[in-house]
Design a protein around this motif. Structure first.
Motif: not given
Length: 170
Positions: A58-61, A79, A91, A81, A96
């Motif tokens: 979660c939060g990685t792009r 991103t 994502w 989600m 986001p």
């Protein structure tokens, strides 16, 4: 997919699913590996993690580079989600909080295998499709419908390829 008459502001969605004779953990390893997706997609050409990420959390792009005969080439930043192994990977494309779209894989155990669903939503944020609609506002419903059908065809191809990889153990 049947005609719905939806417009982009409706945030239309499309999904497809298949049964895979493999456990969710095996299927998860495939769907959560963004580097596999360009091998499966007719539009996605390459992807790479950003900000030092090496796997989905979660939060990685990640950045995706795409090409389409009618829309040209483009790049998006997505991103992650939701990342609930081995159940759900989602994502958002672009911002986001106001994405151009959202994509999701959902894995459901069934018997000795997995039901895999791929789902996508257009909007609510602007995307490349927005420009086509602005250029031809009287054709918005048709533009949205055709793009949803393209998404669905791509999903069916993705699911078939993932099924083969998971069942063959490659």
């Amino acid at each position: 997919m049947q005609w719905t008459g939806q417009v982009y502001a409706d945030c239309p969605t499309v999904s497809a699913h298949t049964y895979i004779e493999a456990p969710p953990e095996r299927v998860w390893a495939l769907v959560s590996d963004i580097r596999l997706m360009p091998r499966l997609s007719s539009e996605l050409r390459e992807v790479e993690w950003l900000d030092g990420a090496t796997a989905a959390e979660c939060g990685t792009r990640f950045v995706g580079r795409n090409a389409h005969p009618a829309y040209g080439s483009w790049e998006t930043t997505s991103t992650v989600m939701e990342c609930e192994a081995p159940r759900r990977f989602c994502w958002a494309v672009g911002d986001p909080g106001h994405p151009a779209g959202r994509w999701r894989f959902t894995l459901t155990p069934e018997g000795s295998g997995t039901v895999l669903e791929q789902w996508a939503q257009m909007g609510p944020g602007p995307s490349g499709l927005t420009y086509a609609i602005e250029a031809m506002p009287d054709k918005e419903q048709k533009i949205v419908f055709v793009r949803l059908r393209e998404f669905e065809a791509g999903m069916l191809a993705n699911l078939a390829a993932i099924k083969t990889l998971a069942e063959d153990g490659d």
